[in-house]
Scaffold this motif. Sequence first.
Motif, PDB file in Angstrom:
ATOM      1  N   THR A 151      41.190  46.734  39.364  1.00  0.00           N
ATOM      2  CA  THR A 151      41.781  45.419  39.144  1.00  0.00           C
ATOM      3  C   THR A 151      42.580  44.975  40.360  1.00  0.00           C
ATOM      4  O   THR A 151      43.003  45.795  41.183  1.00  0.00           O
ATOM      5  N   VAL A 152      42.772  43.661  40.434  1.00  0.00           N
ATOM      6  CA  VAL A 152      43.544  43.073  41.521  1.00  0.00           C
ATOM      7  C   VAL A 152      44.984  43.593  41.482  1.00  0.00           C
ATOM      8  O   VAL A 152      45.580  43.898  42.522  1.00  0.00           O
ATOM      9  N   ALA A 153      45.524  43.734  40.268  1.00  0.00           N
ATOM     10  CA  ALA A 153      46.906  44.212  40.137  1.00  0.00           C
ATOM     11  C   ALA A 153      47.041  45.635  40.691  1.00  0.00           C
ATOM     12  O   ALA A 153      48.011  45.954  41.377  1.00  0.00           O
ATOM     13  N   MET A 155      45.264  46.972  43.072  1.00  0.00           N
ATOM     14  CA  MET A 155      45.221  46.851  44.531  1.00  0.00           C
ATOM     15  C   MET A 155      46.584  46.444  45.065  1.00  0.00           C
ATOM     16  O   MET A 155      47.054  46.970  46.074  1.00  0.00           O
ATOM     17  N   LEU A 156      47.199  45.478  44.382  1.00  0.00           N
ATOM     18  CA  LEU A 156      48.470  44.943  44.879  1.00  0.00           C
ATOM     19  C   LEU A 156      49.638  45.881  44.608  1.00  0.00           C
ATOM     20  O   LEU A 156      50.750  45.631  45.058  1.00  0.00           O
ATOM     21  N   PHE A 176      40.541  44.571  50.726  1.00  0.00           N
ATOM     22  CA  PHE A 176      40.461  45.188  49.394  1.00  0.00           C
ATOM     23  C   PHE A 176      39.166  45.987  49.237  1.00  0.00           C
ATOM     24  O   PHE A 176      39.058  46.820  48.336  1.00  0.00           O
TER      25      PHE A 176
ATOM     26  N   TYR B 165      47.213  36.633  36.324  1.00  0.00           N
ATOM     27  CA  TYR B 165      48.007  37.594  37.095  1.00  0.00           C
ATOM     28  C   TYR B 165      49.458  37.566  36.642  1.00  0.00           C
ATOM     29  O   TYR B 165      50.068  38.607  36.406  1.00  0.00           O
ATOM     30  N   ILE B 171      42.645  41.233  36.096  1.00  0.00           N
ATOM     31  CA  ILE B 171      41.559  40.540  36.797  1.00  0.00           C
ATOM     32  C   ILE B 171      40.763  41.633  37.503  1.00  0.00           C
ATOM     33  O   ILE B 171      41.312  42.330  38.356  1.00  0.00           O
ATOM     34  N   SER B 172      39.508  41.796  37.132  1.00  0.00           N
ATOM     35  CA  SER B 172      38.701  42.790  37.841  1.00  0.00           C
ATOM     36  C   SER B 172      38.413  42.265  39.242  1.00  0.00           C
ATOM     37  O   SER B 172      38.190  41.068  39.422  1.00  0.00           O
ATOM     38  N   LEU B 173      38.439  43.178  40.206  1.00  0.00           N
ATOM     39  CA  LEU B 173      38.257  42.756  41.595  1.00  0.00           C
ATOM     40  C   LEU B 173      36.929  42.030  41.797  1.00  0.00           C
ATOM     41  O   LEU B 173      36.835  41.123  42.631  1.00  0.00           O
TER      42      LEU B 173
END
Lengths: 416, 416
Positions: A151-153, A155-156, A176, B165, B171-173
């Motif tokens: 997930t984006v979260a 990564m962040l 990413f 977010y 959110i899947s990358l």
Amino acid sequence: VSRLHFPPADEQLAVIKRGVADLVVEGELREKLERSCRDARALKVKLGLDPTAPDLHLGHTVVLRKLRDFQDLGHQVIVIIGDFTGRIGDPTGRSETRKPLTEAEIQDNAETYRAQLGKILDMGRTRIEFNSSWLKTLTMEHVIRLTAHVTVAQMLQREDFAARYDSGRPISLHEFLYPIAQGYDSVALGADVELGGTDQTFNLLVGRDLQRAFGQEPQVALTLPLLEGLDGVQKMSKSLGNYVGINEPAIDVYGKLMSVSDSLMWRYFELLTRIPGSEVAALRAGHPMEAKKRLAATITAQYHGPGAATEAAAHFERVHQQRDVPEDIEEVLLPGDGGVGAGKGFESGGFRWPVWRVLREAGLVASNSEARRMIEQGAVEVDGLRVMDLNEGLEGGRRYLVKVGKRRFKRVVLGG
Amino acid sequence: VSRLHFPPADEQLAVIKRGVADLVVEGELREKLERSCRDARALKVKLGLDPTAPDLHLGHTVVLRKLRDFQDLGHQVIVIIGDFTGRIGDPTGRSETRKPLTEAEIQDNAETYRAQLGKILDMGRTRIEFNSSWLKTLTMEHVIRLTAHVTVAQMLQREDFAARYDSGRPISLHEFLYPIAQGYDSVALGADVELGGTDQTFNLLVGRDLQRAFGQEPQVALTLPLLEGLDGVQKMSKSLGNYVGINEPAIDVYGKLMSVSDSLMWRYFELLTRIPGSEVAALRAGHPMEAKKRLAATITAQYHGPGAATEAAAHFERVHQQRDVPEDIEEVLLPGDGGVGAGKGFESGGFRWPVWRVLREAGLVASNSEARRMIEQGAVEVDGLRVMDLNEGLEGGRRYLVKVGKRRFKRVVLGG
């Protein structure tokens, strides 16, 4: 080539865990080791290396020595040269320094790596792979399937991304994809264990996620502390200048190690040597200078052999251990492009500086005649050795401690 | 096939700008139109469609009619069926409803689209493309190069991503890669203009960024308002049930449009018809009911022709315009799986219900003999038409307003 008989799992674990920062998950590693013993099958132990920086220093050796531990236990070590991203370079075109590497450059770098890795690993039992061999076959569809598992979260949450995002500095989306590429390497290899510095924790865990998504047993993520540089504060790195390269001359390796603080010394004992804990405890009870000499000699011997280590120690004694050398000595840089009259009228070879000239240009004597007089009186020493000849040549490109009489000291860096 | 003579740029701009929500950048569009006139070259105008939902409703027609405007001006319309992501489905495997589409399903959906688009576009001059034909050739290296031109912060500014977010929903990358894929479609086509709803603004701008990165002139991003559904609040959508499908029977299209609020009616005039502004102003000055009939008839005629529109209007008059029909009428559902004795002893074709049976099962009469008596007295009306025959058949699968005597009303939905 792998040994098919392994020490008992507990014994292996004790070796593996020494000096480790984190181990995710220890129970899984124990199971893998036990199964490896039962099935007489070596574990696949992976380390990824950046293809752009093939100049290894002691910071790199922390993880490489751990890899050597696995190798000594009989496991299969696989070094991945991350050439896939190196071939792409900086796709934003913003970075001049990250130009795409050519095939030839990558092969050259790999050869350099091979030579340097050989100082720590048994190269006859080390597999080297280039990750472009599988990553270049992936399509956009593969990438979509891979990225679906992160997930984006997540990564962040990675420290460096978090810091940049929070401070408003841009993160290009392609950045990413790099942890994904590295994680897929573990899938392609079916890795059992991946090693890395603590700054690699996130990437190692992505590897676990992707292996799970592909129905593989996830790798164990084993991280090692980042080695502080000679300053004892920043991570050791070439760009900060606080490093000891494994290809540096023995004298420099020894001398640099003798310069570290007492507290950093114990850290280096733990991360850079295999001297048993009991012996280190005994050293702690003695004089710090003796311990430091032991550290410097041990590490110098690792990369240059015991003979060179002994010579380096003797050199260091001459230069630094004299009681009358003050703490704070002025340093003078003499440029190597030949000042007025450099070498004129004297039999000086290539880049050798006549010692009289060094004395005068460094301001240690007022005239050529004073230089001659001091040398004739035996009052001039370079690196602790008395100079007997007015025309003795000092090699350019090095640093010397020069003493005139009892009080005059300068460190002189000669160009050339 | 494209016309090689175009109206003057200003004239074209006036047509193009009607009903548009946003135009990025108008100056660029003017330049493109002028160049198109000079070079006698049609602009490439792109619209992307989701391959999973081939049931078009009036909401879709807002942008399709704008596409038709371009077509009428002589430009090249290209409809992209976004089959690439449809073939992948939901790579996380979490969504049951987003299974990967097969080749055959995608072809079927495309045929359905073609038939429906033909109600709005001139299909002889419409190019249809499947984006898998170029996206499936992209490698991971291409994806890295594409994603380098977009930042994570930009992605997270997109409204739907920002909301998810901020609220901690994952959110899947891979979802970040979909706008990139759509943007690359514009590169692959060399699009001059891309159309979309206002919810597509971000994706259309990504297309501009990628075209620039590939050295192309960026497309103009032209967005159209999202059409409110019949409720006047939510966006028109099939899943919310507030829609008018372009394949629905004329009677239903007309009836549903007559149900909208007065304020929504003017919005529909603007977005769904090409009735000139002056004429709409005149309608505003008259009775709202007359205006609404004009709206309903105009739109019904668009999809079913003027004859069917007139019939639908007459039907509506009979059913809804009688003064004595109360506001709140009970609705009864009669299942179509054949209740006890359904159709027995009567000459009823296929799915037709004998009217006596409908009266009794809906509870409008107490017995067969009352049903006979009321019909003989001329006291039974279905959709405003008097029923003369006890055995008159009502088609299944529809909804009727049934009246018995002066006071008894029911809406009856017949199964079948």
